[in-house]
Design a protein around this motif. Structure first.
Motif, short mmCIF file in Angstrom:
data_model
loop_
_atom_site.label_atom_id
_atom_site.label_comp_id
_atom_site.label_asym_id
_atom_site.label_seq_id
_atom_site.Cartn_x
_atom_site.Cartn_y
_atom_site.Cartn_z
N ALA A 33 9.27 19.87 31.86
CA ALA A 33 9.64 18.77 30.97
C ALA A 33 10.84 18.00 31.48
N ALA A 34 11.59 18.58 32.39
CA ALA A 34 12.75 17.90 32.97
C ALA A 34 12.34 16.90 34.06
N LEU A 35 11.07 16.92 34.45
CA LEU A 35 10.66 16.15 35.62
C LEU A 35 10.11 14.74 35.37
N PRO A 36 9.16 14.52 34.47
CA PRO A 36 8.33 13.31 34.59
C PRO A 36 9.06 11.99 34.74
N LEU A 37 9.85 11.58 33.77
CA LEU A 37 10.44 10.25 33.83
C LEU A 37 11.41 10.13 35.00
N ALA A 38 12.28 11.09 35.17
CA ALA A 38 13.27 11.00 36.24
C ALA A 38 12.63 11.13 37.62
N ALA A 39 11.71 12.06 37.77
CA ALA A 39 11.08 12.26 39.08
C ALA A 39 10.17 11.10 39.44
N LEU A 40 9.41 10.57 38.45
CA LEU A 40 8.58 9.41 38.73
C LEU A 40 9.44 8.19 39.07
N THR A 41 10.58 8.05 38.42
CA THR A 41 11.49 6.95 38.76
C THR A 41 11.93 7.07 40.21
N ALA A 42 12.35 8.27 40.60
CA ALA A 42 12.80 8.48 41.97
C ALA A 42 11.66 8.26 42.96
N TRP A 43 10.46 8.77 42.63
CA TRP A 43 9.30 8.64 43.52
C TRP A 43 8.91 7.17 43.68
N GLN A 44 8.83 6.45 42.57
CA GLN A 44 8.41 5.06 42.64
C GLN A 44 9.45 4.18 43.32
N ALA A 45 10.74 4.55 43.21
CA ALA A 45 11.79 3.81 43.91
C ALA A 45 11.74 4.07 45.41
N LEU A 46 11.70 5.35 45.76
CA LEU A 46 11.80 5.72 47.17
C LEU A 46 10.50 5.51 47.94
N ARG A 93 5.32 21.89 24.39
CA ARG A 93 6.13 23.11 24.52
C ARG A 93 7.60 22.77 24.78
N ALA A 94 7.82 21.68 25.48
CA ALA A 94 9.19 21.26 25.77
C ALA A 94 9.19 19.75 25.99
N ALA A 95 10.30 19.11 25.63
CA ALA A 95 10.44 17.66 25.77
C ALA A 95 11.76 17.33 26.44
N TRP A 119 9.79 10.73 25.92
CA TRP A 119 8.67 10.44 26.80
C TRP A 119 8.37 11.58 27.79
N ASP A 120 9.29 12.49 28.00
CA ASP A 120 9.06 13.63 28.90
C ASP A 120 8.40 14.77 28.14
N VAL A 121 7.22 15.18 28.58
CA VAL A 121 6.47 16.19 27.83
C VAL A 121 5.88 17.21 28.78
N SER A 122 5.95 18.48 28.39
CA SER A 122 5.18 19.54 29.05
C SER A 122 4.57 20.39 27.96
N GLY A 123 3.28 20.70 28.11
CA GLY A 123 2.63 21.46 27.07
C GLY A 123 1.20 21.84 27.43
N THR A 124 0.41 22.10 26.41
CA THR A 124 -0.96 22.58 26.58
C THR A 124 -1.94 21.64 25.90
#
Length: 307
Positions: A122-135, A35-37, A63-68
């Motif tokens: 779709a704005a979250l996965p790569l950036a948020a996982l990067t922040a989560w895995q770093a912090l 639905r969004a990338a 690589w960022d995906v949100s959908g069904t």
């Protein structure tokens, strides 16, 4: 299906819309109707030179995906058709997120945060996982610690500020002056204008630094850490000095992470994590999205709508 492919390595103009066969999910995989990338710096860095990742027969970025979930492959029990999911499939292998459909291992996805629409998710996965895995995974940030986030209004930075704050840290961010009010709204306790102030002149005793810039920032960041503190750099390991006695220094390359995605979704649904979406464009304008992103002036993320 409609898809954006890389016709040759080069500038944004090499992103071309074409028709490809819809993929089918294999063992342990799901087929997601996108639905969004989300659009990330790694997208245009790999598109430009063809470096960094193993490519498929038809080069595709995203690589960022949100959908069904459209269908599930043999052995999958986590999801069924119709479930809304989001994730960072296959990274750093080719995923082809700029398309109407994508397949990947089921555990590269998690259920989409219920409070977010597909564009926000779709704005979250790569950036948020990067922040989560770093912090969290690497530095183990805890309540009461002091955290410095560079490029705090960027894609990773604005999420790192919120994640650190949600874990009870005192958060300091570097950003241009025009973004300070926004960062304070996101939870930053202190904001430094990198254009007028050398951060190492005004910051000290930091437990964790998240460095999304690299280069000279990596070396300078080591100076503000307290003994035993942790510098996590994101652009690459080359800038980490050989001598980091008394502190820790790590390079993080983000990985697909079901549990991390679940934690991030929980924060979003609790109102503690809000993705900032700077620009939304349709799939066919992927080249324009890259042009905007490469200017380096966005606050938050760029997202393509697909379906």
């Amino acid at each position: 299906m409609r898809a954006i492919v890389v016709s040759q390595w080069g500038g944004p103009e090499v992103l071309t819309e074409t028709e490809l066969d819809r993929p089918e999910p294999g063992l342990g995989e799901i087929l997601v109707r996108v639905r969004a990338a989300g659009v990330n710096p790694v997208d245009w860095k790999t598109r430009e030179s063809g470096a960094l990742i193993p490519w498929g027969p038809v080069p595709m970025v995203g690589w960022d995906v949100s959908g069904t979930v459209e269908a599930v492959g043999p052995g999958v029990t986590l999801y069924r058709a119709g479930d809304e999911v989001y994730g960072m499939p296959r990274f750093p292998q080719q995923a082809g997120g700029y398309a109407e459909y994508v397949t990947a291992p089921a555990r590269h996805f998690a259920r989409k945060p219920a409070s977010l629409d597909h564009v926000q998710a779709a704005a979250l996965p790569l950036a948020a996982l990067t922040a989560w895995q770093a912090l969290v995974d690497t530095a183990g940030v805890a309540a009461g610690q002091r955290v410095l986030v560079h490029a705090a209004a960027g894609g990773v930075g604005h999420l790192a500020v919120q994640i650190a704050k949600a874990r009870g840290a005192y958060v300091i961010g570097t950003a241009s002056a025009g973004k300070h009010a926004l960062l304070r709204e996101l939870g930053a306790d202190e904001v430094i204008d990198y254009r007028s102030t050398e951060f190492e002149d005004v910051v000290s005793g930091v437990d964790v630094v998240v460095d999304a810039i690299g280069g000279d920032y990596t070396r300078r960041s080591l100076k503000v850490l307290k003994p035993g503190g942790h510098l996590v750099t994101l652009p690459g390991p080359d800038g980490i000095p050989a001598d980091t006695e008394g502190v820790h220094a790590s390079w993080v390359l983000v990985e697909p992470d079901l549990q991390g995605l679940r934690e991030i979704a929980a924060l979003a649904d609790q109102g503690l994590l809000k993705p900032l979406v700077d620009t939304v464009l349709p799939l066919e304008q992927a080249a324009k999205a890259h042009e905007i992103g490469e200017l380096g002036r966005t606050t938050g993320k760029i997202v393509l709508t697909v379906a």
